[in-house]
Scaffold this active site. Structure first.
Site, PDB file in Angstrom:
ATOM      1  N   ASP A 183     -10.568   1.174  24.096  1.00  7.06           N
ATOM      2  CA  ASP A 183     -10.183   2.149  25.110  1.00  7.06           C
ATOM      3  C   ASP A 183     -10.656   3.557  24.725  1.00  7.06           C
ATOM      4  OD1 ASP A 183      -9.011   3.539  27.157  1.00  7.06           O
ATOM      5  OD2 ASP A 183      -7.040   2.623  26.953  1.00  7.06           O
TER       6      ASP A 183
ATOM      7  N   HIS B  48      -9.466   4.896  29.798  1.00  5.15           N
ATOM      8  CA  HIS B  48      -8.641   5.014  31.007  1.00  5.15           C
ATOM      9  C   HIS B  48      -8.409   6.472  31.389  1.00  5.15           C
ATOM     10  CE1 HIS B  48      -5.030   5.150  28.197  1.00  5.15           C
ATOM     11  NE2 HIS B  48      -4.588   5.969  29.129  1.00  5.15           N
TER      12      HIS B  48
ATOM     13  N   SER C 117      -2.187   9.745  25.728  1.00  2.00           N
ATOM     14  CA  SER C 117      -3.377   8.906  25.820  1.00  2.00           C
ATOM     15  C   SER C 117      -4.604   9.724  25.436  1.00  2.00           C
ATOM     16  CB  SER C 117      -3.547   8.375  27.243  1.00  2.00           C
ATOM     17  OG  SER C 117      -2.547   7.441  27.560  1.00  2.00           O
TER      18      SER C 117
END
Length: 715
Positions: free
Chosen positions: A222, A86, A650
């Site tokens: 991810d 992402h 992230s």
């Protein structure tokens, strides 16, 4: 250098060391005194110098800020970068087409020549930091207004930046901490030639979609991979075929050992924003006014986008990143509302502030602190309705290119039209780039519907003092903006890229006086930027009182937090692999990891969120996991730790006690959404991709073993 080291030691000795080991986002320069002993007890086998060193290579040299909003890590001596799917989503979408749809199908460069350069992508390496609190605060006085204070501080910041950027070689950022009670500077080096190396398909990298976002158990691969390039001497350089892979000062070795409950876990990264000093009134304002408007505005925009995205692969590609960003915060803010309400966080803060107020009104403290809580509460009471209004208004600007674009372009072109030829030649490239930016991936039917939906919502729900232009239109059209928007688009020079470019070629500022999109956009932006005099006065008093609240809470020791709020600067957090209570939705023996078999159980053929590639299913059926299977035979996918992270983390590396990579952080659990405001050691969890699943996908699924071969793997 000796002076710097002595100043650091002095600062460290002044800071108490009592803190819960799994709470905190810590400066690397302080870990020797504040954290190292606790970390060793939990399983760290490294010295603090091996984690953070100014003069020698250390783990910090392998951690980069990725494109300004995420974290990534260097995992080979050839500049290979690992981050979240992402985080790379925008870049992957940019280089994709309906024919070569790398978001949908994945991409793996067969060699370095096949790696793809997105237009704008950079990584930022951290060089060093230092404390400049005394220097900056010596320039301000208690009698200054907040505006005067800010001006004095900014003047000193400019000097510090110039002193440390070495003629532009480095980027220097001076940041406030503890609500302006401390200041530190950070030196960075940016590399702009960053190329896509590999990404799994969305059905792996985004498995679970919005449904599983912020949820556990999770089964998402991810991750995505990039490479940093430099000139032949290793210096930052603009993209060139002559550039070579960067030889980093340090890269992270990778462990295939796996994780078990209570294993040490350390995360380094760039957490974006926490607000753990936020007053009770601020929490109440967010929960009851600001966040509900944010949630509703986001959902309105998402619904309008999705209608068109579902009809066209090209539109879906063009808006994939924007939609994902809006959706992420939509769910996050709703989770914040639920968690902060459930755990009565505002009540906890109110009790703390009541104790502070008693202390503040003792004779020896009253002059400085006595009015702090009263002033803060007065500000929030006066701005609650405004915060709701502002979030509805921001939703228009955030979700619709036709809301902010026409005013900024129109003003720029109008100024351009009045200049001489030489100045026009200078301005033209910037205006052309601005037009490209506004209309990149632009799809008019979608933009039309988003603008109508957001205006209808704003006029119906925002209250407070509506934008005057919108308010007038709402009265004329009974809160239905369809007719106005259609007329505005039909007539405006900003309805499409082609019209905007034609207007730039033949600019006529007088035409803007009757351009409805320009008039709407200008009014919305003016309202967004406006600050009534009474609000400005309240805000000035609030800023000073908030700073004094934090100073007083630290002085009185009524608040035990010893680390500063996150603000996109490099931090370290440490904890352990830690399960949540058993969950029947998870097939794992202990609820601290998930398996590929659990992923398959969620599989829904042709579903946008839960579809899976056929090859992945076949690999699971054959148990063809290679060297990446757990010793118990299953293929691990995700695992939990109790590290203290937030947005911006992230893509952060999860490291074991030896400094080896065991996972990549990508999410948190929705039960702990209050974590940005108050840390809950019982609930707080970080959701990570197991590095073994990353390597399994690269090797066994994608057949890209040449990428594995450049990594340093500890078995």
């Amino acid at each position: 250098m000796k002076k710097i080291i002595l100043s650091l030691i002095t600062a460290i000795l002044l800071v108490p060391t009592t803190v819960k080991a799994d709470e905190g986002m810590w400066f690397l320069m302080f870990i020797e005194r504040l954290n190292h002993r606790d970390m060793q007890k939990m399983g760290l086998q490294l010295t603090s110098e091996e984690i953070y060193s100014i003069n020698h290579s250390s783990i910090k040299d392998a951690i980069v800020q990725f494109n300004g909003g995420c974290t990534a890590e260097i995992i080979s001596n050839q500049g290979l970068v690992l981050t979240n799917h992402h985080c790379g989503y925008d870049a992957i979408a940019e280089v994709s087409t309906p024919k070569d749809n790398y978001l949908r199908d994945g991409f793996w460069a067969k060699d370095k020549k096949a790696e793809i350069k997105p237009n704008s992508l950079y990584v930022r390496f951290f060089v060093r930091m230092d404390d400049v609190s005394k220097r900056i605060l010596s320039k301000v006085t208690d009698s200054m207004s907040e505006a005067e204070r800010e001006k004095a501080i900014n003047q000193e910041i400019a000097k510090i930046q110039k002193e440390n950027d070495e003629g532009g070689k480095y980027t220097v950022s001076v940041r406030p901490f503890f609500q302006g009670n401390e200041y530190y500077y950070f030196v960075y080096q940016d590399y702009k030639d960053v190329r896509l190396v590999g990404t799994p398909p969305e059905s792996i990298g985004k498995f679970g979609g919005d449904t599983d976002n912020w949820e556990w158990p999770r089964h998402t691969g991810d991750f995505s991979m990039f490479r940093v390039y430099a000139d032949k001497d290793g210096n930052p350089a603009e993209y060139s075929t002559e550039n070579v892979p960067l030889k980093p000062k340090h890269h992270l070795p990778i462990s295939l050992k796996g994780v078990q409950e209570n294993d040490f876990a350390m995360i380094l990264g760039y957490p974006g924003r926490t607000n753990r000093w936020m007053p009770a009134g601020g929490i109440e304002q967010n929960v009851k006014f600001a966040y509900p408007a944010w949630v509703e505005g986001s959902k309105t925009g998402m619904d309008a986008m999705k209608v068109h995205m579902d009809k066209s692969d090209q539109v879906r590609l063009n808006y994939a990143s924007k939609y994902a960003s809006v959706a992420n915060y939509w769910k996050n803010r709703q989770g914040m509302i639920d968690a902060l309400t459930k755990f009565k966080t505002a009540d906890t803060k109110q009790k703390e502030e009541a104790e502070f107020n008693k202390w503040a009104n003792k004779a020896e403290n009253k002059q400085k602190y006595g009015a702090v809580v009263e002033t803060i509460n007065k500000y929030y009471k006066a701005t609650n309705e405004k915060s709701r209004h502002d979030n509805y208004l921001i939703s228009i600007l955030r979700n619709s290119s036709l809301a902010g674009g026409p005013a900024s372009l129109g003003n720029g072109i109008a100024a351009y039209a009045k200049e001489n030829d030489a100045k026009k030649a200078e301005m033209l490239p910037r205006l052309q780039a601005a037009i490209e930016g506004v209309y990149e991936g632009f799809y008019l039917p979608l933009e039309r519907d988003v603008l109508i939906a957001e205006l209808n919502l704003y006029a119906a729900k925002a209250g407070y003092k509506l934008d005057p232009f919108v308010e007038g239109l709402a009265k004329e059209n009974n809160n239905n903006f369809t007719k106005f928007v259609d007329e505005a688009i039909a007539e405006s020079v900003f309805a499409t890229k082609e019209k905007a470019e034609a207007f730039l070629k033949n600019p006529n500022p007088d035409a803007l006086k009757n351009d409805k999109l320009y008039l709407l956009s200008s009014s919305i932006l003016a309202t967004y930027r406006s600050k009534p005099e009474e609000v400005a006065k309240l805000e000035n008093d609030y800023q000073k009182s908030f700073r004094l609240l934090v100073e007083g809470l630290r002085e009185s020791k009524l608040n035990k937090i010893k680390y500063p709020d996150a603000n996109s600067t490099l931090r370290l957090t440490y904890g352990k692999v830690r399960s949540l209570p058993a969950d029947k939705r998870n097939d794992a023996k202990i609820n601290n990891y998930t398996t590929l078999q659990g992923t398959i159980k969620k599989y829904k053929p042709n579903d946008q969120e839960f579809d899976l590639p056929k090859k992945l299913i076949e690999l699971n059926e054959k148990k063809d996991f290679g060297q990446y299977a757990d010793k118990k035979g299953y293929m691990p996918v995700n695992f939990l730790t109790d590290n203290d992270i937030t947005g911006g983390n992230s893509g952060s590396p999860v490291l074991n006690g030896k400094g080896e990579l065991i996972g990549v952080a990508f999410d948190g659990n929705i039960e702990a959404m209050a974590g940005d405001v108050i840390f809950d050691s019982k609930l707080q969890r970080t959701i990570n991709v197991d590095i073994r699943y990353v390597l399994f996908i690269i090797d066994k699924y994608a057949g890209a073993k040449h990428i594995i071969d450049e990594m340093t793997i500890a078995k």
